[in-house]
Write a protein that holds these residues in place. Structure first.
Motif, PDB file in Angstrom:
ATOM      1  N   VAL A 197      34.609  50.058  22.692  1.00 31.26           N
ATOM      2  CA  VAL A 197      35.486  51.061  22.091  1.00 31.26           C
ATOM      3  C   VAL A 197      36.468  51.539  23.154  1.00 31.26           C
ATOM      4  O   VAL A 197      36.067  52.072  24.183  1.00 31.26           O
ATOM      5  CB  VAL A 197      34.668  52.253  21.556  1.00 31.26           C
ATOM      6  N   VAL A 198      37.760  51.321  22.921  1.00 36.05           N
ATOM      7  CA  VAL A 198      38.769  51.759  23.884  1.00 36.05           C
ATOM      8  C   VAL A 198      39.637  52.888  23.320  1.00 36.05           C
ATOM      9  O   VAL A 198      40.570  53.336  23.985  1.00 36.05           O
ATOM     10  CB  VAL A 198      39.656  50.578  24.348  1.00 36.05           C
ATOM     11  N   PRO A 236      39.293  57.451  14.074  1.00 40.24           N
ATOM     12  CA  PRO A 236      38.430  57.461  12.881  1.00 40.24           C
ATOM     13  C   PRO A 236      37.675  56.162  12.641  1.00 40.24           C
ATOM     14  O   PRO A 236      36.564  56.187  12.094  1.00 40.24           O
ATOM     15  CB  PRO A 236      39.413  57.740  11.739  1.00 40.24           C
ATOM     16  N   ILE A 237      38.229  55.039  13.070  1.00 37.85           N
ATOM     17  CA  ILE A 237      37.552  53.755  12.838  1.00 37.85           C
ATOM     18  C   ILE A 237      36.304  53.616  13.701  1.00 37.85           C
ATOM     19  O   ILE A 237      35.399  52.846  13.380  1.00 37.85           O
ATOM     20  CB  ILE A 237      38.538  52.583  13.068  1.00 37.85           C
ATOM     21  N   THR A 238      36.203  54.390  14.782  1.00 37.24           N
ATOM     22  CA  THR A 238      35.038  54.295  15.674  1.00 37.24           C
ATOM     23  C   THR A 238      33.965  55.342  15.362  1.00 37.24           C
ATOM     24  O   THR A 238      32.969  55.427  16.086  1.00 37.24           O
ATOM     25  CB  THR A 238      35.469  54.459  17.148  1.00 37.24           C
ATOM     26  N   GLU A 239      34.138  56.093  14.297  1.00 38.79           N
ATOM     27  CA  GLU A 239      33.176  57.146  13.974  1.00 38.79           C
ATOM     28  C   GLU A 239      31.771  56.565  13.793  1.00 38.79           C
ATOM     29  O   GLU A 239      31.567  55.603  13.045  1.00 38.79           O
ATOM     30  CB  GLU A 239      33.601  57.876  12.700  1.00 38.79           C
ATOM     31  N   GLY A 240      30.806  57.127  14.495  1.00 37.02           N
ATOM     32  CA  GLY A 240      29.421  56.678  14.399  1.00 37.02           C
ATOM     33  C   GLY A 240      29.077  55.518  15.311  1.00 37.02           C
ATOM     34  O   GLY A 240      27.933  55.058  15.327  1.00 37.02           O
ATOM     35  N   ILE A 241      30.050  55.049  16.095  1.00 38.07           N
ATOM     36  CA  ILE A 241      29.848  53.935  17.024  1.00 38.07           C
ATOM     37  C   ILE A 241      29.743  54.484  18.440  1.00 38.07           C
ATOM     38  O   ILE A 241      30.455  55.426  18.808  1.00 38.07           O
ATOM     39  CB  ILE A 241      31.020  52.925  16.940  1.00 38.07           C
ATOM     40  N   SER A 268      40.173  43.054  19.795  1.00 41.03           N
ATOM     41  CA  SER A 268      39.401  42.800  18.575  1.00 41.03           C
ATOM     42  C   SER A 268      39.574  43.824  17.479  1.00 41.03           C
ATOM     43  O   SER A 268      39.081  43.621  16.365  1.00 41.03           O
ATOM     44  CB  SER A 268      37.907  42.710  18.921  1.00 41.03           C
ATOM     45  N   GLY A 269      40.240  44.926  17.751  1.00 44.62           N
ATOM     46  CA  GLY A 269      40.478  45.936  16.722  1.00 44.62           C
ATOM     47  C   GLY A 269      41.864  46.514  16.909  1.00 44.62           C
ATOM     48  O   GLY A 269      42.102  47.266  17.854  1.00 44.62           O
ATOM     49  N   CYS A 270      42.798  46.161  16.026  1.00 44.52           N
ATOM     50  CA  CYS A 270      44.209  46.497  16.219  1.00 44.52           C
ATOM     51  C   CYS A 270      44.767  47.180  14.981  1.00 44.52           C
ATOM     52  O   CYS A 270      44.636  46.668  13.869  1.00 44.52           O
ATOM     53  CB  CYS A 270      45.021  45.230  16.490  1.00 44.52           C
ATOM     54  N   CYS A 271      45.397  48.330  15.177  1.00 43.75           N
ATOM     55  CA  CYS A 271      46.000  49.100  14.085  1.00 43.75           C
ATOM     56  C   CYS A 271      47.515  48.929  14.075  1.00 43.75           C
ATOM     57  O   CYS A 271      48.158  48.953  15.134  1.00 43.75           O
ATOM     58  CB  CYS A 271      45.685  50.580  14.238  1.00 43.75           C
ATOM     59  N   TYR A 272      48.059  48.798  12.881  1.00 43.31           N
ATOM     60  CA  TYR A 272      49.505  48.695  12.685  1.00 43.31           C
ATOM     61  C   TYR A 272      49.906  49.523  11.473  1.00 43.31           C
ATOM     62  O   TYR A 272      49.090  49.793  10.584  1.00 43.31           O
ATOM     63  CB  TYR A 272      49.934  47.243  12.427  1.00 43.31           C
ATOM     64  N   LEU A 302      45.138  50.293  19.905  1.00 41.71           N
ATOM     65  CA  LEU A 302      44.102  49.302  20.202  1.00 41.71           C
ATOM     66  C   LEU A 302      42.760  50.026  20.189  1.00 41.71           C
ATOM     67  O   LEU A 302      42.535  50.950  20.962  1.00 41.71           O
ATOM     68  CB  LEU A 302      44.354  48.660  21.569  1.00 41.71           C
ATOM     69  N   VAL A 303      41.868  49.597  19.281  1.00 43.24           N
ATOM     70  CA  VAL A 303      40.620  50.319  19.057  1.00 43.24           C
ATOM     71  C   VAL A 303      39.439  49.652  19.766  1.00 43.24           C
ATOM     72  O   VAL A 303      38.576  50.333  20.321  1.00 43.24           O
ATOM     73  CB  VAL A 303      40.336  50.434  17.548  1.00 43.24           C
ATOM     74  N   PHE A 304      39.383  48.309  19.747  1.00 43.10           N
ATOM     75  CA  PHE A 304      38.284  47.567  20.361  1.00 43.10           C
ATOM     76  C   PHE A 304      38.833  46.447  21.250  1.00 43.10           C
ATOM     77  O   PHE A 304      39.826  45.797  20.903  1.00 43.10           O
ATOM     78  CB  PHE A 304      37.387  46.904  19.304  1.00 43.10           C
ATOM     79  N   VAL A 305      38.143  46.215  22.369  1.00 44.45           N
ATOM     80  CA  VAL A 305      38.379  45.053  23.218  1.00 44.45           C
ATOM     81  C   VAL A 305      37.042  44.355  23.427  1.00 44.45           C
ATOM     82  O   VAL A 305      36.059  44.989  23.820  1.00 44.45           O
ATOM     83  CB  VAL A 305      38.996  45.435  24.579  1.00 44.45           C
TER      84      VAL A 305
END
Length: 239
Positions: free
Chosen positions: A132-133, A138-143, A181-185, A167-170
């Protein structure tokens, strides 16, 4: 309320019908596994597949979809261009889109991002540690700090995508590679999330934290503020 979010899960549904190995992991298809997981979290879910009329994406289905999930791999070229155009317009008008794994090469993802979306890959079942970067997103909630997937296909940089809005995940793989691995647009009024894990011969979509990320992404991509835009020739506001 997740029950008010209408989700359509699109899957080309070819591997599951051609490969006994894949069918054993996903007996109801990848779309069936994801539909069960999201339904249990309270979303209103329907599925659509490549070989249905209009690929299951009729005007009625699209108009009644808040967020679409997209999984494809071996049949990207069979997706009709006019269907891609309709999905593209819906995203610009506010429909959310969550693109999964090999969907990075789908016509719709490449059209929305405007690049080739190519990458390195290796099917040797590397361990994947997805960090988690963007803590607090909100996409990482609970992680926690990372998600560990014991066996996954490797995707490696350089990934031919535009710079993500967030950038949410690397990911790091045991072969030494890293990957975004997790990209928002945002495109038009629509939110897009690309999420890397999910090779068809591995049970990744049964992983509870992977399911949680997808659920969070659906909630994040829900078009809560979409409105009809006024464009073209318009009268002056002032005399």
């Amino acid at each position: 309320m997740t029950a008010n979010i209408r989700v359509t899960i699109w899957n080309e549904y070819r591997h599951e019908r051609k490969s006994p190995e894949v069918a054993k992991i996903y007996p109801e298809g990848i779309h069936g596994t994801l539909a069960k997981a999201l339904s249990e979290k309270g979303y209103t879910v329907r599925t659509a597949t490549l070989d249905e009329p209009e690929h299951g994406l009729t005007d009625e289905v699209l108009e009644n979809t808040d967020v679409m999930l997209w999984w494809g791999h071996m049949a990207h070229g069979e997706v009709r261009d006019e269907i891609v155009e309709k999905v593209h317009k819906r995203v610009l008008d506010g429909m959310g889109l969550v693109v999964l794994h090999s969907g990075h090469f789908s016509k719709i993802f490449k059209k929305l991002l405007g690049t080739d979306c190519d990458l390195k890959w290796r099917e040797t079942n590397d361990k994947e540690r997805m960090w988690v970067v963007a803590p607090g997103h909100p996409i990482t909630e609970g992680i926690g700090d990372y998600i560990e997937i014991e066996h996954e296909e490797m995707y490696g940089e350089p990934f031919g995508i535009p710079e993500p809005d967030t950038l949410v995940f690397v990911s790091w793989f045991t072969g030494g590679e890293v990957f975004r691995s997790g990209c928002c647009y945002t495109r038009g009024q629509g939110k897009i999330f690309y999420f890397r894990p999910g090779h068809e011969t591995l049970p990744t979509y049964h992983h509870p934290e992977v399911q949680l990320v997808i659920s969070n992404a659906v909630r994040w991509a829900n078009p809560t503020a979409a409105r009809k835009l006024i464009r073209g020739n318009t009268p002056a506001l002032e005399k």
